[in-house]
Design an enzyme around this catalytic site. Sequence first.
Site, PDB file in Angstrom:
ATOM      1  N   GLU A   1      36.089  41.545  52.056  1.00  0.00           N
ATOM      2  CA  GLU A   1      37.075  40.838  52.191  1.00  0.00           C
ATOM      3  C   GLU A   1      37.104  39.824  53.451  1.00  0.00           C
ATOM      4  O   GLU A   1      37.576  40.287  54.555  1.00  0.00           O
ATOM      5  CB  GLU A   1      38.531  41.736  52.253  1.00  0.00           C
ATOM      6  CG  GLU A   1      38.895  42.453  51.102  1.00  0.00           C
ATOM      7  CD  GLU A   1      40.086  41.775  50.398  1.00  0.00           C
ATOM      8  OE1 GLU A   1      40.076  41.691  49.166  1.00  0.00           O
ATOM      9  OE2 GLU A   1      40.921  41.632  51.174  1.00  0.00           O
TER      10      GLU A   1
ATOM     11  N   HIS B   1      42.804  47.477  54.245  1.00  0.00           N
ATOM     12  CA  HIS B   1      42.940  46.041  54.073  1.00  0.00           C
ATOM     13  C   HIS B   1      43.126  45.375  55.615  1.00  0.00           C
ATOM     14  O   HIS B   1      43.682  45.745  56.172  1.00  0.00           O
ATOM     15  CB  HIS B   1      44.208  45.579  53.258  1.00  0.00           C
ATOM     16  CG  HIS B   1      44.076  44.165  52.670  1.00  0.00           C
ATOM     17  ND1 HIS B   1      44.420  43.270  53.667  1.00  0.00           N
ATOM     18  CD2 HIS B   1      43.708  43.730  51.728  1.00  0.00           C
ATOM     19  CE1 HIS B   1      44.270  42.012  52.854  1.00  0.00           C
ATOM     20  NE2 HIS B   1      44.146  42.200  51.861  1.00  0.00           N
TER      21      HIS B   1
HETATM   22  P1  PGA Z   1      44.352  36.036  48.708  1.00  0.00           P
HETATM   23  O1  PGA Z   1      44.351  37.627  49.082  1.00  0.00           O
HETATM   24  O2  PGA Z   1      43.887  36.286  47.134  1.00  0.00           O
HETATM   25  O3  PGA Z   1      45.944  35.624  48.985  1.00  0.00           O
HETATM   26  O4  PGA Z   1      43.474  35.276  49.399  1.00  0.00           O
HETATM   27  C1  PGA Z   1      43.292  38.505  48.871  1.00  0.00           C
HETATM   28  C2  PGA Z   1      43.185  39.704  49.445  1.00  0.00           C
HETATM   29  O5  PGA Z   1      43.785  39.831  50.589  1.00  0.00           O
HETATM   30  O6  PGA Z   1      42.828  40.721  48.854  1.00  0.00           O
END
Ligand code: PGA
Length: 224
Positions: free
Chosen positions: A149, A92
Amino acid sequence: MKLIIANWKSNKNMIEAGHWLEKALPQLEGISATIVIAPPSPFLALAKEALSPTQVKLGVQDLSPFPAGSYTGAVGTRNVEGLNIAFAILGHSERRRYFHESINEIANKVRETLSAGITPIVCVTKETVREQAHALENADRKKVIVAFEPVEHIGTGTTDTLEDILATKELVQSAFDDVPYIYGGSVDLHTDPKILTHTGIDGFLVGSASLNADEFVSLVKLIA
Ligand code: PGA
């Protein structure tokens, strides 16, 4: 069936985690989507018990790139044996940014995760997708789920556009093969239904909008 992952990140204490599960799980029964809860690691055993009579799956937010051994603080595949972990979120952008994870380290995590029979969800951006794919072994590359992402849309309240999400899918599939492709970044109840229900997007990684049980259940119903 869509894949919908609740990534709680470093939120909640044990009492709050228990309340969330008590509230959300009965409402998620019978929904035709693969729903995954990825709580902070200290709550995995609690979540495993709560999820066992349901169809909802358990995920981890990270796994060690190392096998069992002297790696203080790391949670590896050996440590989660018996917890029925189905998925692991790996690489991530918050792990890259705050914990300085490298592309090669993430590739090692993918190998460890696959060897434990857990499905890796590899997070990429447009900038990292090629390099990340190439860092994986050929056989591993086809066995992952890829989450697009875009950093500028995580936790900001605005998703990427449908066009850009679909354009990035091509980039991902040219690098990784025909793997499941999901999107994460500010997905919530206000997200364009065209994005939530598009057949070209296999699912969503949900951060902030997964923290409230009712909000998450409502979101799942919009997607599934
Ligand atoms: P968020 O996070 O929905 O708070 O934007 C998404 C993620 O980090 O996968």
